[in-house]
Design a protein around this motif. Structure first.
Motif, mmCIF file in Angstrom:
data_model
loop_
_atom_site.group_PDB
_atom_site.id
_atom_site.type_symbol
_atom_site.label_atom_id
_atom_site.label_comp_id
_atom_site.label_asym_id
_atom_site.label_seq_id
_atom_site.Cartn_x
_atom_site.Cartn_y
_atom_site.Cartn_z
ATOM 1 N N ARG A 1 0.851 -1.191 0.000
ATOM 2 C CA ARG A 1 0.000 0.000 0.000
ATOM 3 C C ARG A 1 0.880 1.232 0.000
ATOM 4 O O ARG A 1 1.833 1.332 0.783
ATOM 5 C CB ARG A 1 -0.916 0.004 1.220
ATOM 6 N N TRP A 2 0.560 2.204 -0.867
ATOM 7 C CA TRP A 2 1.351 3.424 -1.037
ATOM 8 C C TRP A 2 0.471 4.611 -0.634
ATOM 9 O O TRP A 2 -0.543 4.885 -1.276
ATOM 10 C CB TRP A 2 1.805 3.573 -2.481
ATOM 11 N N THR A 3 0.873 5.321 0.406
ATOM 12 C CA THR A 3 0.051 6.409 0.951
ATOM 13 C C THR A 3 0.829 7.718 0.887
ATOM 14 O O THR A 3 1.965 7.800 1.368
ATOM 15 C CB THR A 3 -0.343 6.124 2.409
ATOM 16 N N ARG B 1 -2.331 11.004 -5.036
ATOM 17 C CA ARG B 1 -2.004 9.610 -4.764
ATOM 18 C C ARG B 1 -0.806 9.197 -5.612
ATOM 19 O O ARG B 1 -0.374 9.932 -6.520
ATOM 20 C CB ARG B 1 -3.186 8.695 -5.053
ATOM 21 N N ARG C 1 -3.662 2.267 -3.552
ATOM 22 C CA ARG C 1 -3.157 3.633 -3.794
ATOM 23 C C ARG C 1 -4.246 4.625 -3.392
ATOM 24 O O ARG C 1 -4.878 5.245 -4.238
ATOM 25 C CB ARG C 1 -2.769 3.799 -5.269
ATOM 26 N N PRO C 2 -4.503 4.771 -2.099
ATOM 27 C CA PRO C 2 -5.576 5.673 -1.672
ATOM 28 C C PRO C 2 -5.258 7.125 -2.015
ATOM 29 O O PRO C 2 -4.083 7.515 -2.131
ATOM 30 C CB PRO C 2 -5.614 5.461 -0.155
ATOM 31 N N THR D 1 -5.200 11.078 -0.960
ATOM 32 C CA THR D 1 -5.066 11.922 0.231
ATOM 33 C C THR D 1 -5.631 13.295 -0.082
ATOM 34 O O THR D 1 -5.192 13.949 -1.051
ATOM 35 C CB THR D 1 -3.599 12.056 0.676
ATOM 36 N N LEU E 1 -8.220 9.727 2.188
ATOM 37 C CA LEU E 1 -7.765 9.954 3.554
ATOM 38 C C LEU E 1 -7.592 11.444 3.810
ATOM 39 O O LEU E 1 -7.253 12.213 2.908
ATOM 40 C CB LEU E 1 -6.433 9.227 3.791
ATOM 41 N N ASP F 1 -7.429 10.645 9.469
ATOM 42 C CA ASP F 1 -6.940 9.296 9.227
ATOM 43 C C ASP F 1 -5.435 9.173 9.426
ATOM 44 O O ASP F 1 -4.933 8.089 9.733
ATOM 45 C CB ASP F 1 -7.260 8.863 7.794
ATOM 46 N N LEU F 2 -4.713 10.262 9.238
ATOM 47 C CA LEU F 2 -3.256 10.184 9.154
ATOM 48 C C LEU F 2 -2.525 10.654 10.399
ATOM 49 O O LEU F 2 -1.361 10.321 10.590
ATOM 50 C CB LEU F 2 -2.770 11.003 7.950
ATOM 51 N N VAL G 1 -1.219 2.963 8.015
ATOM 52 C CA VAL G 1 -1.494 4.346 7.651
ATOM 53 C C VAL G 1 -1.303 5.175 8.898
ATOM 54 O O VAL G 1 -2.153 5.282 9.740
ATOM 55 C CB VAL G 1 -2.928 4.510 7.121
#
Length: 495
Positions: free
Chosen positions: A6-8, A292, A309-310, A312, A431, A435-436, A491
C-alpha cells in the motif's frame, strides 16, 4: 508469493521555488509464505524500492473529478535522512524471518464485535464541580451570615462541614444508590449497550461496527448522573487476571517489525518504508484536491489494485500550506488542536481519582442520611467534608471520540473485507488528517492564536522537539482500545 504493498501520500509542506514536499508511506502485506525468503521482492527491499521509485509519480485530481488526474514526476530528497540501506535491511530481515498473515481489522463474522469502553469526561468533570461549588457556597454563606441575630451571632463550630441539605442537589438519590454498590450497576451499562449499538439487530445489520455506549438515548439520559460515574468506574474495573508467567522474548514477525518502526522516522527511511519526495505542483492545483501514487508503464502492475493507492485530500495554499486536509476550525485544523474549540475540555484536575472520591463521598453521605432513621445501625460520621482534589498536569478531553473511533474501525474493517456500506465494493479511500494523524505533542511558546496542541504525525508537525504527549480520549473521554488508522494497516505518520 503475493506481495501486496500500500502506497500512501503524506503531504509535508512547501519547498523553495513553489515546489512541494511529501512522503510516501510504504505498507507491505505479505501472504502465502511463512518466511521472507518466499517473497523475492523483499529479500532486499531497498534494491526493489529503487526500481519502483524510478517509475513512481504523483497524480493530482480535483475532488469532484473522475478518471485520471494530472501526473507529475518526482525527485527523491537527499537532504533529510540517509537513503535505504540493503545491508541494514538484511541484518534485520534475514531470509528466514518469520512472516505471518498481517493483522487486519476485527473479524466481520465475529458473533460479538469488540466493545469500546469509555466515560464522558466533561459530564463527570461538571458533576464534580457542581458538588464542590455547592459545598463552598453553602459553608461560606454560613460563615459570613451565621444563624442567630445581631452581632452576637457566631459561626457554628462545624461551619466548614456541609450540611446534608447542601448535598441533596449535587448528590441525587440515583447517585447515592450507585455508591452503595458500584459493581451492581455494570449489568445495566451492558444492557444499555445491548439495547443500542450492540444489540443483535444492530450487529446483524452492521457486523463491521464495534459496540459503544449511546449517551443520547432516552434510557441513558433518564439516569445520566449515575451512568456517568458508573462508566468511569467500569472503565478502570478490569477483570482479574492470573499471576503472569515469566516474560519471554517476543515473537516478532515481519509485519510486526514493520509496524514497530512507525515511531522512528529515520529508521522508516533507512529501511525503505517511507520515501521523501519533492514535486512541482500542476498549475491548476487548488485547496481540497486529492493526491495519490501512480506508476509508469514500467511498473504498471502496481496500478492494478486502486485500493492500494488511496487518495489523500489536501489543504493547499500556494507557497505556504501543503498538508492533509482538515477544516481550519476542526480538531486538526492548521495541524493544531484548538483547545478552546467546541467539544474540548482542558483541565488540571486528576479526573480519574476525583471520580472515585466523588462516589466514595456519596457513599458516606448516604450513610449519614441513613443515620437519621437508624442511628445505631449507622457507622457514618456526624459530619464530613468533601475529599481534597488533586491536580495531574493538563489533561485534554474531546467529546465524541468513541463514536469517531467506531467510525474508523468500521471503515478499516470494511476496507479489509472489501465490503462497502451498502454491501458494494468500496470506493478507493480518500484519507484526510483524521486518518493520518497519529497523536499530539505539546509545544510551549507565545503565539497570537488561541492555545492549541500541535498535531504530530503528518509531515513537519511530527518532527523533532517538543514534549511528547498523548492524544488521550475516545469518547470524550477516556476510552479503551487502540485507535488504528482508518483504511488499513500502516497508515500513520511517517513524519
Amino acid at each position: 508469493m503475493p506481495e501486496t504493498i500500500r502506497w500512501t501520500v503524506l503531504p509535508d509542506g512547501t519547498a523553495a521555488g513553489g515546489r512541494l514536499h511529501l512522503t510516501v508511506l510504504v505498507s507491505p502485506r505479505l501472504t502465502g509464505g511463512s518466511t521472507l525468503d518466499a517473497f523475492a521482492g523483499f529479500r532486499d527491499w531497498p534494491d526493489t524500492l529503487g526500481r519502483y521509485t524510478t517509475a513512481l509519480r504523483i497524480e493530482f485530481r480535483a475532488p469532484d473529478a473522475t478518471g485520471s488526474g494530472t501526473v507529475v514526476p518526482v525527485e527523491v530528497r537527499q537532504d533529510r535522512y540517509p537513503p535505504p540501506d540493503s545491508g541494514l535491511w538484511k541484518a534485520l530481515f534475514p531470509p528466514g524471518s518469520p512472516v505471518r498473515p498481517p493483522a487486519g481489522a476485527f473479524a466481520a463474522a465475529a458473533a460479538v464485535p469488540p466493545t469500546l469502553r469509555s466515560y464522558p469526561g466533561r459530564a463527570v468533570h461538571d458533576r464534580i464541580g457542581t458538588l464542590y461549588e455547592a459545598v463552598a457556597t453553602a459553608t461560606a454563606r454560613r460563615r459570613a451570615f451565621p444563624p442567630g441575630e445581631g452581632a452576637a451571632a457566631a459561626p457554628p463550630g462545624t461551619w466548614d462541614y456541609p450540611f446534608t441539605g447542601d448535598l441533596r442537589g449535587p448528590l441525587p438519590p440515583p447517585l447515592l444508590e450507585l455508591a452503595r454498590g458500584v459493581a451492581a450497576s455494570y449489568p445495566a451499562l451492558d444492557r444499555l449497550i445491548e439495547g443500542g449499538t450492540g444489540g443483535p439487530p444492530s450487529v446483524a445489520a452492521n457486523p463491521f461496527r464495534p459496540r459503544y455506549m449511546d449517551r443520547t438515548s432516552d434510557a441513558y439520559r433518564g439516569n445520566a448522573a449515575a451512568h456517568n460515574l458508573a462508566e468511569a468506574y467500569r472503565f478502570y474495573d478490569r477483570p482479574q487476571v492470573p499471576e503472569p508467567s515469566p516474560p519471554t522474548a517476543p515473537d516478532v514477525d515481519f509485519h510486526t517489525a514493520c509496524a514497530l518502526l512507525a515511531d522512528y522516522p529515520e529508521l522508516l527511511r533507512r529501511f525503505g518504508l517511507a520515501v521523501d519526495l519533492i514535486v512541482t505542483p500542476p498549475p491548476a492545483l487548488a485547496d481540497r484536491w486529492h493526491a495519490r501514487v501512480r506508476f509508469t508503464a514500467d511498473q504498471e502492475r502496481l496500478n492494478e489494485d486502486e485500493g492500494l493507492r488511496p487518495w489523500t485530500a489536501l489543504r493547499y495554499v500556494a507557497g505556504s500550506r501543503f498538508e492533509p486536509y482538515a477544516p481550519d476550525d476542526g480538531p486538526y485544523g492548521r495541524r493544531m488542536l484548538r483547545l478552546g474549540g467546541d467539544g474540548i475540555l482542558v483541565t488540571d484536575l486528576d479526573l480519574d481519582g476525583a471520580a472515585m472520591k466523588f462516589v466514595e463521598f456519596s457513599r458516606i453521605v448516604d450513610q449519614m442520611l441513613a443515620a437519621r432513621t437508624d442511628p445505631k445501625a449507622s457507622a457514618a460520621p456526624d459530619g464530613t467534608a468533601p475529599p481534597a482534589l488533586h491536580g495531574a498536569g493538563l489533561t485534554v478531553f474531546r467529546e465524541g471520540r468513541d463514536v469517531e473511533l467506531a467510525d474508523r474501525m468500521e471503515a478499516d474493517a470494511r476496507h479489509t473485507a472489501g465490503v462497502g456500506p451498502a454491501d458494494q465494493t468500496p470506493a478507493v479511500a480518500v484519507l484526510d488528517a483524521a486518518d493520518l494523524v497519529r497523536g499530539y505533542r505539546v509545544d510551549v511558546g507565545v503565539v497570537e492564536e488561541p492555545a492549541r496542541a500541535k498535531a504530530a504525525g503528518t509531515g513537519r508537525a511530527g518532527e523533532g522537539g517538543g514534549a511528547a504527549g498523548e492524544e488521550g480520549a475516545a469518547g470524550g473521554e477516556r476510552a479503551a482500545g487502540e485507535e488504528g488508522a482508518a483504511g488499513g494497516e500502516g497508515v500513520g505518520a511517517a513524519g
